[in-house]
Scaffold this motif. Sequence first.
Motif, PDB file in Angstrom:
ATOM      1  N   LYS A 129       0.866  -1.183   0.000  1.00  0.00           N
ATOM      2  CA  LYS A 129       0.000   0.000   0.000  1.00  0.00           C
ATOM      3  C   LYS A 129       0.900   1.230   0.000  1.00  0.00           C
ATOM      4  N   LEU A 130       0.922   1.919  -1.138  1.00  0.00           N
ATOM      5  CA  LEU A 130       1.919   2.953  -1.393  1.00  0.00           C
ATOM      6  C   LEU A 130       1.309   4.340  -1.425  1.00  0.00           C
ATOM      7  N   ALA A 131       1.976   5.283  -0.744  1.00  0.00           N
ATOM      8  CA  ALA A 131       1.626   6.695  -0.832  1.00  0.00           C
ATOM      9  C   ALA A 131       2.665   7.396  -1.699  1.00  0.00           C
ATOM     10  N   ILE A 132       2.196   8.215  -2.626  1.00  0.00           N
ATOM     11  CA  ILE A 132       3.065   8.979  -3.514  1.00  0.00           C
ATOM     12  C   ILE A 132       3.300  10.350  -2.903  1.00  0.00           C
ATOM     13  N   LEU A 133       4.567  10.728  -2.771  1.00  0.00           N
ATOM     14  CA  LEU A 133       4.913  12.058  -2.266  1.00  0.00           C
ATOM     15  C   LEU A 133       5.375  12.913  -3.431  1.00  0.00           C
ATOM     16  N   GLY A 134       4.590  13.937  -3.768  1.00  0.00           N
ATOM     17  CA  GLY A 134       4.978  14.854  -4.832  1.00  0.00           C
ATOM     18  C   GLY A 134       4.003  14.835  -5.993  1.00  0.00           C
ATOM     19  N   THR A 135       4.051  15.924  -6.767  1.00  0.00           N
ATOM     20  CA  THR A 135       3.181  16.064  -7.936  1.00  0.00           C
ATOM     21  C   THR A 135       3.957  16.555  -9.153  1.00  0.00           C
ATOM     22  N   GLY A 136       5.278  16.483  -9.110  1.00  0.00           N
ATOM     23  CA  GLY A 136       6.099  16.970 -10.212  1.00  0.00           C
ATOM     24  C   GLY A 136       6.139  15.994 -11.377  1.00  0.00           C
TER      25      GLY A 136
END
Length: 332
Positions: A2-9
């Motif tokens: 279960k993965l959380a993505i950090l960032g929107t670049g």
Amino acid sequence: MKLAILGTGSIVKEGALPALSHVPEIKITAIFSRPHSKETAEQLAERYAIPAVYTDYDELLRSPEVDFVYVGLVNSVHYEYAKRALLAGKNVIMEKPFASTADEVRELVDLTLGKHLYLFEAVTLLHMPNFAAIKEMLPKLGNIRAVTANYSQYSSRYDRYLKGEVLPAFDPECSGGALYDINIYNLNCIIGLFGAPDEVSYHPHRGFNGIDTSGTVFMKYPEFTAAALGAKDSDSPGFVTIQGEKGWLRVLGAPNELKAFEVSLHGGETVTRYKLNRYSHRMVHEFQEFARMYQTADYEGMKAGLKVSLAVMETAEKARKSAGIVFGCDRK
């Protein structure tokens, strides 16, 4: 996973999210952004059916729906965000470059091993079938006598830099520059194949704020010298060449994609081409490999990867300091 993505670049929008759509073993459960980028995060969440959007990192780290975080943020905060995740008991996938200094890498590795968590660096080429085949091919080349790598790509941000606008990619306070952003792939390729060099020096072109916009790293090994050129201020076809007494090997194209390679043995005219990667998107293989290691509890495989990450960062830091390039973290 279960993965959380950090960032929107761009590395998230054009890289991680499209690649992860091909990796069903990993479920994206959250995306994090700074408050000013929340709208972008919400748009990405809607597009990729991500159930939760966070602007509070501590709140995300408390979520039971997150057991991994992918750090796709600006280089200078990799260490901080990874450390906070590890202290909260979360596993980490770190986008390259791993951190800003070797000491930061050592601390994160020690913390990971002490808590028996998982920590991976997302260096695409190291997890590709083509790279594994190159490693197997090396003994056939005989004693290696020369290695050359070139990854040069005119940056979409360079024109703005020339006008005096400093974005993170060209900001020493953000651990930017050609060495850490683009030449790091060359270093990973060479060190992933041959280990850490005995001697390192870096010869960059430096811009008005002291950052390296291009440059060549020279690495001395007992039997050969390797040269790694990376540029964000000019363009060139990418390649890696390995010259041995019994033949040569050439990577066709940028080393971060490692789409194909050719081999010629015994000085003959016959050239054999290999194209073994299974996916067109360069990031799919690495996420599949991280999921495999986590699901099969391949802790030794993870530790082997961390040894390469540390060797690369030690080499990059020595190179950077040999050229007198100072990052913001160096003054802390």
